[in-house]
Structure formats: C-alpha cells, structure tokens
Scaffold this active site. Sequence first.
Site, PDB file in Angstrom:
ATOM      1  N   SER A 579       0.283  -1.640  -7.968  1.00  0.00           N
ATOM      2  CA  SER A 579       0.789  -1.241  -6.559  1.00  0.00           C
ATOM      3  C   SER A 579      -0.158  -0.436  -5.921  1.00  0.00           C
ATOM      4  O   SER A 579      -1.278   0.398  -6.581  1.00  0.00           O
ATOM      5  CB  SER A 579       2.005  -0.429  -6.855  1.00  0.00           C
ATOM      6  OG  SER A 579       2.419   0.385  -5.300  1.00  0.00           O
ATOM      7  N   TYR A 592       6.273   7.037 -10.459  1.00  0.00           N
ATOM      8  CA  TYR A 592       5.964   5.624 -10.274  1.00  0.00           C
ATOM      9  C   TYR A 592       4.352   5.266  -9.986  1.00  0.00           C
ATOM     10  O   TYR A 592       3.798   4.514 -10.633  1.00  0.00           O
ATOM     11  CB  TYR A 592       6.648   4.899  -8.969  1.00  0.00           C
ATOM     12  CG  TYR A 592       6.397   3.616  -8.556  1.00  0.00           C
ATOM     13  CD1 TYR A 592       6.944   2.704  -9.281  1.00  0.00           C
ATOM     14  CD2 TYR A 592       5.824   3.271  -7.452  1.00  0.00           C
ATOM     15  CE1 TYR A 592       6.676   1.404  -8.798  1.00  0.00           C
ATOM     16  CE2 TYR A 592       5.362   2.110  -7.026  1.00  0.00           C
ATOM     17  CZ  TYR A 592       5.999   0.968  -7.696  1.00  0.00           C
ATOM     18  OH  TYR A 592       5.617  -0.245  -7.407  1.00  0.00           O
TER      19      TYR A 592
END
Length: 701
Positions: A579, A592
């Site tokens: 990501s 995250y």
Amino acid sequence: MENNTKTFKYVDYLWDEAKASSFGDNQVDLFLYRSNILGADLRITNYGGGNTSCRTIEKDPLTNEDVEVMWIKGSGGDIGTLNRSGIAGIYTNRLRDLKNVYGGLEDEDRMVGLFNHCIYDLDSKAPSIDTPLHGLLPFAHIDHLHPDALIAVAAAKDSEQVTKEIWGDTMGWVPWQRPGFDLGLQIEKCLEDNPGIRGIVLGSHGLFTWGDTSYECYMNSLEVIEMASEFIEKKIKEKGSVFGGQKIESLPKEERLEKAAQIMPLLRGLCSSENRMIGHFSDTDVVMEYINSNDLERLAPMGTSCPDHFLRTKIQPLVLTLDKNEDLSDSDAILKKLEPAFEAYRQEYADYYNTCKKANSPAMRDANPVIIIYPGVGMFSFAKNKQTTRVANEFYINAINVMRGAEAITAYTSLPRQEAFDIEYWLLEEAKLQRMPKEQPLSRKVALVTGAGGGIGKAIADKLAAEGANVVLTDINEDSLKEAHATYKRDISTYAICDVTNTDSIASAYKKACIEFGGVDIVVHSAGLAISKALEDTTDKDWNILQNILVKGQFDLAKQATAIMRKQALGGDYIAIASKNGLVAGPNNVAYGTAKAAQQHMVRLLAAELGKDKIRVNTVNPDGVIVGSKIWEGAWAQGRAKANGITVEELPAFYAKRNLLNEIITPNDIANGVFSLVGILDKSTGNIINVDGGMANAFVR
C-alpha cells in the site's frame, strides 16, 4: 439389425428420446447429438479420438441438383464437444472420385490436400485424415471409435481370430494400417468381401460401426463394445488375475498424495529441461492395479498401440525405481537418484528418433517423458498445459485398459517402433503442431493468489488466467472460493481454503497446487485487511492481526514457495500487494502503515537473497481502490472518511481527485500492475510499482 437393448454394464446408455425428438428429422443435429453422448463416456472413445459422420441430400448450389453430402468431424475436433462449427460438409461423390487419382501409400499426404476440393459447405472445418474411411462406405450414419475393449481386441495377439470368436461372421477385420486413403480402400474392400456385417475391427487401432439412422448407429456401437467387454471380463475371470498379479501394495491414499506433492516439483523441473511443463497426478484403482503389478516391467517398455495413445503419451512411460517408502524430504538426494533415469530416458528417445527418422522427418521434439510411473504411489503426466497433461493421463489409462484386456484374451502386442515413429513424426501431424495458436505470456505457469475469493485478489487471478496461467485460488471463505472457481473453464483453476496466519494451512494450499499442477511459479499475497484507528484506540489485537496476516503471512508464503521453486529450478515470482501507506505517514494508521512498510522491506530483503535462484520479488502498491475492493466494505472506509472529513459515499471521488491523473483506481488496475511484473518486466526484482494514479508523496525515487 434389431437394436432394442437399453441396459448395458460396460458402457453408458445416454440416448434421451425426448431430446432426440426435439431435433425432428434434422440428421446433422442427430449426428451431433450422437457424437456428444458417445464422447461423454471415455470408455467408448478418448478425448479428440475417433470420428463420426452422417449423410444428407442437399441442393448443389451450382447445379440445383440433389447431391449426397457427408457431414463429418473436422480435423482436431472432439466428438464429446462437437458442434456445427467443428464439422466438414463433403461431396460424397467427389470424395469417391479421388480413387481415380490415388497413387498409393506414397501419395497419402497429397490426398489430404485434395479433400479440400471435395468441400460442399464453405464454412467447413478442415477435413480430417479419417474422411475417406467414412466416405468410401455407403452408410447413412457411421461411428469410428476407440473403445478400450475394442482396442484390446485389436491389439491382442491373433486379433483376427479373436474377432471371429466374439462376433462370428457379423464383424469384419482389417490389419493395422496408418490412417489415410489406403485404409479407406481396405475398409471398403472388407465390406465388399463380407456383405451384411455390422462393423469392422481395425487392427491395433479401433472400431467402425454404422446404421441407417443415428439411433441405430448408436445402438450398434454400444452393443458391439458391450460384447467385447463381456468377452474380456470372462477371460479375466478364467485367468484369475491381471498383469501377473500384484507385486507391491499401494501406500494409503493420504500417503500417496503426500508423496505426490513432495516429488511433483522435482519431476516438473526435470521434465521442463527444454520447455516448462504443467503436471497432473492420478492414483485411481485402474492405475494402481497396473503400476503395482508383476507385469509392469514387461509391459511398460512395449509402448502403446493405438495412434491416439502414443501421440499424446509418447511411445513409452518412465518408470521410477524409487521405493514407495523413500524419504522424499531431502530434495538434493532424491534429485541425484532421479537425474540418471531422466538422462537414460532422453537418450533412449534420441536413439529411437535417430534410428527411425527419414530424410524429411521433422526435428526431434522434447525428449522428456510425458508419463511417469511411481509404483505404490501413482502416475504423473507433464505437458504444455493442464488440459493436454490431463488428457495424456487419461489416454494412458485407456492404454492400461487395452493392455489389461489384450493380456486377458491372449497377449498384448504394440506397434513396431518404425510404425509408431511414422505416426508421431508424420508431416501432417507436424503441420497440425505448427498451426497451433501462439502461447500466451503466462502459459505453462502456475500462480497461487491469496485473498482470491473476491476484490483485488480475484481480479489478479482473472488477469493471470486470461494471460495463460493456471491459478490456485486461496481464501478463508469457502463459499467465496467456490463462487470464484466456478467462473473459470475446466483445467484453468483450483482452490484451497487458506488461513495465511497458519503455517499448516499455507502448506495445504501449496500441496494442492503441486498435486493439481505440479508446482508453483507465481505467488501473489493479496489477502489482507485494513484497520484505521488513532494510536490510543489501537489494541494489541489490532496490531497482532495485521502483523499476522500481512507480515507473518507473507513470510510463511514466501518461505514455503521458495522451497518448491528451488525444487523446480525454474525461477519464479513473488508479489506482495502492499500500500501507499507503507511509504507515506498519516494519521490514524499506525498499525496498518507499519505492517505495510514491513511487507515492502521484506520484499527488498527477499529479492536480495533469492536472486541467485532466479526468483524475483516485487511489490505493487495500490491506493484508494474503493470500487470493488473488499477492504472498503467495512470499518476501514468509515475510518478513512472520518480522517479526511468526508462521508463514505464521497470517498471514490475524493481519492480520484487527490491523485495526479485524477483517476479512480480499480482492482483491475492492480491486476495489470501484477501482470506487468510477472509477464513483462522479467529482469526486475526488489522494486515497487505504485498503482495509485500518481501520488507525489509516495514516489519511491
């Protein structure tokens, strides 16, 4: 002939009168229907084998006169899946007129070209080599089939006498002859010499039967096959055993599968010395009876008899001398035992080629075995794609059934090596190979994708499959997996429930990949979840689940994939779906973002370590994949909306506006990024590709 029996023991009676009636008097539709139900039973004919035909009266478009047209399966077709686009329409009288210009056996190849001058239907498939075998007979409906039981009769010692013993004077017999015009003439003469017969046995080849209607032809075929099957089973009972009885016992089923999964990557690597191959494994009762028998050592080197068999299986299999209880955990030690067997097989195949070749023979093809037998464990096959390797496996099972029957009757006989070579390296067969479509970029490769039950993972699997790969779909949701698997055609995918936080679950998924396809070449870790919370709200549970799925999962997936790829020695690709958040700091994202950053750096570390194995490791960084992404279905979307001061509904437009290209990013865009790394950038490793529409703060360099 009267055909009233509808109960059969050794073949399936599949004629549905209601369905047949729906075709009315359309003889072509009835012929196609008959073909399909015959092809549905592999005991009757193997995939791509045999041929069927019918005759109709049509108006000649040039003379407006009535002419007889033969409709017949075209070249390269399969009767089980035959449809209108796969048949040829031939002027019967023109085909028969070719007898006037036939110049003998040396003229066979030229005759095939002349079949095109006999075409009635301009939309016809190219006529097959079997065309004159049908066209020189007078019947309205004809079946040419390769039933195991009939080939057993045809391949048995004293086949002609055996034919008379089973059917008396109701069946004809012709000796082995390569398919072509001369064989058509021999079949025609056999009928002339034996008027009133119901069919003809072709020595070492197969069966011809016929009827006045499609149904009569179908019933005639089934009855003839049933009679041969009954005769064989009676002989087996009289003999008391087949293949000389059992020499060794099979391992239990689960142990066989474990052994197969362990050894298949090694076998795949060895079989791929010239071209990468896809594998298939079989351990059915029929297979195990043969490979565990006393007669295996005698029968296996003899090779197969029917041309359709050895064209797909090679002239003979490779029989491994490994003990069924061999410890396969030491790959290097097992490889040292396997390599001499493969070298000997390749040399024997080269000797076969050099002994039999002619001045105009095509160049020698891949010398590696197609069929590999491991007594006590099972039978492996390796070929260019899953369908081809599965069909090769099925064909060798047909060959086993033939040997079983022929040995029970009298004794099995195979084709002489020169005859086999002349079929295998026939210029017409070579022309077929040259006409095959170009392979796709990922053909011959196996890809395992995590999180493939939907969203980005499914889009990646779809793209890799569309580019030629076999795909192993993994996910924790079985219902999603089944639904995803159902979207692919046969021989493209398989699936395995896989919890990437569990090492044993990952091992089970790789085992499925090895057994189904022979190994793995591409691994894409797409499984994941996202948690967006402020530091004070982030719990240990949040932290641990992200680390376990994204980081530990990636570690275990890569570790186990590397072991398989090293066995294969074919290189490989590992792709992490990370990501932008692994590169860019932002609020409410500590757990995250940290996990994604760890994924990205692990990729660099793995790339540095695995380059020597030609295993390339890269990252694809998505951002803002809202439409179609499973991550955005829950709390993550709400958290991101809150962090940016907007509503969930405004997220797609918000994320599109913030990238340089002002584009909405979809799962298909991520899939294209993955394909670029595994299908195009074959000299790239340790890299990150951002698929985010352009985020300046996420530029890597």
